[in-house]
Scaffold this motif. Sequence first.
Motif, mmCIF file in Angstrom:
data_model
loop_
_atom_site.group_PDB
_atom_site.id
_atom_site.type_symbol
_atom_site.label_atom_id
_atom_site.label_comp_id
_atom_site.label_asym_id
_atom_site.label_seq_id
_atom_site.Cartn_x
_atom_site.Cartn_y
_atom_site.Cartn_z
ATOM 1 N N ASP A 32 -4.820 14.120 13.875
ATOM 2 C CA ASP A 32 -3.736 15.268 13.629
ATOM 3 C C ASP A 32 -2.476 13.936 13.499
ATOM 4 O OD1 ASP A 32 -1.368 16.877 13.666
ATOM 5 O OD2 ASP A 32 -1.904 17.489 15.725
ATOM 6 N N VAL A 33 -1.871 14.164 12.183
ATOM 7 C CA VAL A 33 -0.832 12.918 11.745
ATOM 8 C C VAL A 33 0.448 13.613 12.402
ATOM 9 C CG1 VAL A 33 0.309 12.512 9.740
ATOM 10 C CG2 VAL A 33 -2.033 12.809 9.406
ATOM 11 N N PHE A 34 1.018 12.295 13.251
ATOM 12 C CA PHE A 34 2.077 12.635 13.751
ATOM 13 C C PHE A 34 3.458 11.552 13.227
ATOM 14 C CE2 PHE A 34 0.152 9.204 16.462
ATOM 15 C CZ PHE A 34 1.134 8.441 16.678
ATOM 16 N N ALA A 35 2.847 10.910 12.354
ATOM 17 C CA ALA A 35 3.981 10.162 11.428
ATOM 18 C C ALA A 35 3.333 9.652 10.136
ATOM 19 C CB ALA A 35 4.688 8.860 12.195
ATOM 20 N N LEU B 106 0.910 -1.009 -0.044
ATOM 21 C CA LEU B 106 0.109 -0.077 0.081
ATOM 22 C C LEU B 106 0.921 1.095 -0.100
ATOM 23 C CD1 LEU B 106 -2.782 -1.191 2.385
ATOM 24 C CD2 LEU B 106 -2.943 -1.217 0.066
ATOM 25 N N ASP B 107 0.204 2.143 -0.432
ATOM 26 C CA ASP B 107 1.232 3.422 -0.646
ATOM 27 C C ASP B 107 1.291 4.434 0.588
ATOM 28 O OD1 ASP B 107 1.415 2.763 -3.274
ATOM 29 O OD2 ASP B 107 -0.684 3.704 -3.878
ATOM 30 N N PHE B 108 0.162 4.434 1.157
ATOM 31 C CA PHE B 108 0.037 5.332 2.538
ATOM 32 C C PHE B 108 0.175 4.862 3.955
ATOM 33 C CE2 PHE B 108 -1.999 7.582 -0.863
ATOM 34 C CZ PHE B 108 -1.393 8.807 -0.678
ATOM 35 N N GLY B 109 1.010 4.999 4.806
ATOM 36 C CA GLY B 109 1.208 4.708 6.090
ATOM 37 C C GLY B 109 1.036 6.020 7.017
ATOM 38 N N ILE B 110 0.051 5.971 7.887
ATOM 39 C CA ILE B 110 -0.107 7.122 8.824
ATOM 40 C C ILE B 110 -0.374 6.573 10.115
ATOM 41 C CG2 ILE B 110 -1.935 9.139 9.204
ATOM 42 C CD1 ILE B 110 -2.499 9.065 6.224
ATOM 43 N N ALA B 111 0.149 7.483 11.174
ATOM 44 C CA ALA B 111 -0.180 7.372 12.572
ATOM 45 C C ALA B 111 -0.506 8.764 12.750
ATOM 46 C CB ALA B 111 1.281 7.152 13.397
ATOM 47 N N ALA B 112 -2.043 8.804 13.521
ATOM 48 C CA ALA B 112 -2.518 10.025 13.794
ATOM 49 C C ALA B 112 -3.020 10.062 15.283
ATOM 50 C CB ALA B 112 -3.712 10.316 12.602
#
Length: 195
Positions: free
Chosen positions: A63-66, A49-55
Amino acid sequence: ITKRKKAEQELRESTAIIHSLYEVTTNLQLSFDQRLQQLLKMGCQYFSLDFGIAAQVKGDFCDVFAVQSPSNEVEVGYVYDVRQTFCLEVLRTKQPFCISWASNSEWRNHPGYTLFKRETYIGSPILAAGQLYGILCFSSCTPIPRRFRAVDKELMRLMTQWIGGEIERNLAMALIKQVEHIISSQGQNIASIPL
């Protein structure tokens, strides 16, 4: 492929990704932020997958922090309305949630697809001190050729468990520093109290 060979292949993949997770999370030469970035990259590669988000969840917003994203489309500090994404389903179910092909499913009318065109999504809640802190998710605008498996959801649980534990530890360390500061600033007053 026979069922046995498929099961053996899945076991090898599971073992390899758990080993990779262990390598990333135990590398104390790196900061939490660096290990988290490696975890996002590893997750994107593993899930294709293209996106990895920790929020961090703050009311109806995240609020995205990584982040790991192509061409820096999403950056740290980006704030999004959770109600317009598949992350809402993670909050509703309080467990890992996944979609392999949104446009070809009952999720085709969900804002996560209609607004952001995310075909594929897997997300899980991040808990810190027993409370919801945030969401870890991986997504893409293209469908994946397979369904998510139980091992994928378990991997998400392990990832979010580690992230939550690190956040708890960082919050505890910040609290200890605050207390030490208060004690050291009050030390003069305490020392001058007659016994």
